[in-house]
Design a protein around this motif. Structure first.
Motif, PDB file in Angstrom:
ATOM      1  N   VAL A 196       0.851  -1.197   0.000  1.00 39.10           N
ATOM      2  CA  VAL A 196       0.000   0.000   0.000  1.00 39.10           C
ATOM      3  C   VAL A 196       0.882   1.240   0.000  1.00 39.10           C
ATOM      4  CG1 VAL A 196      -1.787   1.259   1.269  1.00 39.10           C
ATOM      5  CG2 VAL A 196      -1.849  -1.241   1.155  1.00 39.10           C
ATOM      6  N   TYR A 197       0.432   2.300  -0.670  1.00 38.15           N
ATOM      7  CA  TYR A 197       1.290   3.452  -0.912  1.00 38.15           C
ATOM      8  C   TYR A 197       1.527   4.323   0.316  1.00 38.15           C
ATOM      9  CZ  TYR A 197       0.745   2.408  -5.881  1.00 38.15           C
ATOM     10  OH  TYR A 197       0.756   1.794  -7.098  1.00 38.15           O
ATOM     11  N   ALA A 198       0.484   4.904   0.886  1.00 36.79           N
ATOM     12  CA  ALA A 198       0.636   5.907   1.940  1.00 36.79           C
ATOM     13  C   ALA A 198       0.329   5.307   3.305  1.00 36.79           C
ATOM     14  CB  ALA A 198      -0.288   7.104   1.680  1.00 36.79           C
ATOM     15  N   GLY A 217       1.596  -3.592   9.921  1.00 38.15           N
ATOM     16  CA  GLY A 217       1.535  -2.899   8.636  1.00 38.15           C
ATOM     17  C   GLY A 217       2.133  -1.508   8.711  1.00 38.15           C
ATOM     18  N   THR A 218       1.815  -0.777   9.775  1.00 39.06           N
ATOM     19  CA  THR A 218       2.353   0.572   9.932  1.00 39.06           C
ATOM     20  C   THR A 218       3.859   0.549  10.106  1.00 39.06           C
ATOM     21  OG1 THR A 218       0.287   1.310  10.954  1.00 39.06           O
ATOM     22  CG2 THR A 218       2.225   2.691  11.295  1.00 39.06           C
ATOM     23  N   LEU A 219       4.368  -0.375  10.915  1.00 34.94           N
ATOM     24  CA  LEU A 219       5.809  -0.465  11.150  1.00 34.94           C
ATOM     25  C   LEU A 219       6.553  -0.815   9.867  1.00 34.94           C
ATOM     26  CD1 LEU A 219       8.149  -0.400  13.132  1.00 34.94           C
ATOM     27  CD2 LEU A 219       7.692  -2.805  13.664  1.00 34.94           C
ATOM     28  N   VAL A 220       6.055  -1.812   9.135  1.00 31.80           N
ATOM     29  CA  VAL A 220       6.694  -2.192   7.874  1.00 31.80           C
ATOM     30  C   VAL A 220       6.667  -1.035   6.889  1.00 31.80           C
ATOM     31  CG1 VAL A 220       6.495  -3.696   5.840  1.00 31.80           C
ATOM     32  CG2 VAL A 220       6.249  -4.654   8.137  1.00 31.80           C
ATOM     33  N   LYS A 221       5.549  -0.330   6.853  1.00 28.84           N
ATOM     34  CA  LYS A 221       5.429   0.808   5.947  1.00 28.84           C
ATOM     35  C   LYS A 221       6.433   1.898   6.295  1.00 28.84           C
ATOM     36  CE  LYS A 221       4.029   3.701   2.960  1.00 28.84           C
ATOM     37  NZ  LYS A 221       4.490   3.517   1.575  1.00 28.84           N
ATOM     38  N   LEU A 222       6.613   2.194   7.584  1.00 31.27           N
ATOM     39  CA  LEU A 222       7.553   3.236   7.988  1.00 31.27           C
ATOM     40  C   LEU A 222       8.990   2.858   7.628  1.00 31.27           C
ATOM     41  CD1 LEU A 222       6.084   4.262  11.464  1.00 31.27           C
ATOM     42  CD2 LEU A 222       6.021   5.564   9.323  1.00 31.27           C
TER      43      LEU A 222
END
Length: 350
Positions: A196-198, A217-222
């Motif tokens: 996911v992008y943002a 998900g948030t940690l991986v995204k950051l």
């Protein structure tokens, strides 16, 4: 640009870009009230509103200087400030296996997406915009990479437009993979964080899967966003080699000219990338006052939205339409392959 500054010609265009960004922010707030969530962020709406205005009105000389200033200098300032929002502390929390996997997925995704874009006929800079948008963080990565590689405003607007549409579709469709692929909450969190992008979109995509999916998900995204710094550095070093229709950033310099070499070397690493990496390092050592973090993040966000409004105001819709099908195909195929690679990583890590 300097002449425009001395004559005060930057102010009208800059204020107009600010006005467009305020309209975009208002539309996002209205969208959130009506739909419960702002599916199109102010950054995307600023480009849309700016592009619509540009299709109805051609700016005169008095507006051009400020529009160009907003699209370039304000965007570069925003990128610099984003460095303060990144730190190395998140790396330790992820663990070496997943950390290496995230780095590998981003690297492979950029190379793969770039190759797909070139096969579909995209120019090198456009292919890189699409590749970095898909691999790192969508619109923000496209906006950050654009000045580092000298991308055209039309290419930036086109890449962001298609990425925005596909980003919303991903948020809506990705949860459907949970039963199809038999994913646990933590596995789905990794998948969402890698595709996911943002960050807000990651939250929206992971909420249906539970708290564990949201956190992971948030940690991986950051951590994925942390890749923006190294990628920007590498791209700034190779940007002078990119060629669009026979032109490149170093063109015009005589071969073997020492002065020309010094000038090209001076621009290998733009000032805003140095600032970005410097602020990220300071944040990692906790040397940025915590009281400044929120104002800096807010300033970066507003500067980016204003810059996107400027890019929209400098975009010719006819050129965007001509590039539409190849870009849409490149973005879609690349994202599908990134989902497949991410799922393979999840299976490998167990």
């Amino acid at each position: 640009m300097h002449n425009a500054w001395r004559r005060g010609h930057l102010l009208p265009g800059t204020m107009f870009c600010l006005a467009v960004s305020l309209v975009a922010t208002g539309l996002a707030s209205l969208e959130a009230r009506l739909l419960g969530r702002a599916w199109l962020e102010p950054l995307v709406l600023a480009i849309i509103v700016g592009t619509i205005l540009r299709s109805l009105w051609t700016p005169s000389t008095i507006w051009i200087g400020g529009i160009r200033f907003s699209a370039k200098i304000l965007l570069e300032l925003a990128i610099l400030l984003l460095g303060a929002s990144l730190s190395a502390q998140a790396l330790a929390a992820v663990g070496p296996g997943l950390l290496a996997g995230i780095v590998g997925v981003v690297g492979v995704a950029i190379a793969m997406s770039y190759g797909i874009g070139r096969l579909l006929g995209l120019r090198p800079r456009m292919a890189l915009l699409v590749a970095c948008g898909n691999a790192i963080c969508g619109n923000s990565a496209i906006a950050a990479v654009a000045p580092a590689i000298g991308a055209k405003a039309e290419d930036v607007a086109t890449a962001i437009a298609f990425t925005a549409v596909l980003g919303v579709a991903t948020v809506l469709g990705l949860p459907g993979l949970i039963p199809l692929l038999h994913l646990s909450g933590s596995q789905y969190g990794v998948l969402a964080g890698l595709t996911v992008y943002a960050v807000p979109q990651v939250l929206a995509a992971t909420v249906p899967a539970g708290t564990i999916a949201v956190h992971i998900g948030t940690l991986v995204k950051l951590v994925r966003v942390l890749m923006l710094g190294p990628v920007l550095l590498v791209l700034s070093l190779i940007a002078h080699r990119l060629q669009d229709n026979g032109e490149d950033l170093g063109q015009g310099a005589a071969a073997g000219d020492p002065l020309a070499y010094r000038l090209r070397f001076h621009h290998l690493v733009p000032w805003f990338i140095v600032g970005f990496l410097g602020l990220a390092a300071l944040r990692s050592f906790d040397d940025v006052p915590h009281s400044l973090l929120s104002p800096m993040a807010m300033a970066a966000n507003w500067l980016t939205v204003i810059a996107m409004a400027a890019l929209g105001l400098g975009t010719d819709l006819r050129q965007v339409a001509r590039a539409g099908l190849p870009v849409a195909s490149a973005v879609t195929v690349s994202l599908a392959l990134i989902v497949a690679i991410s799922f393979a990583l999840i299976q490998f890590l167990g």
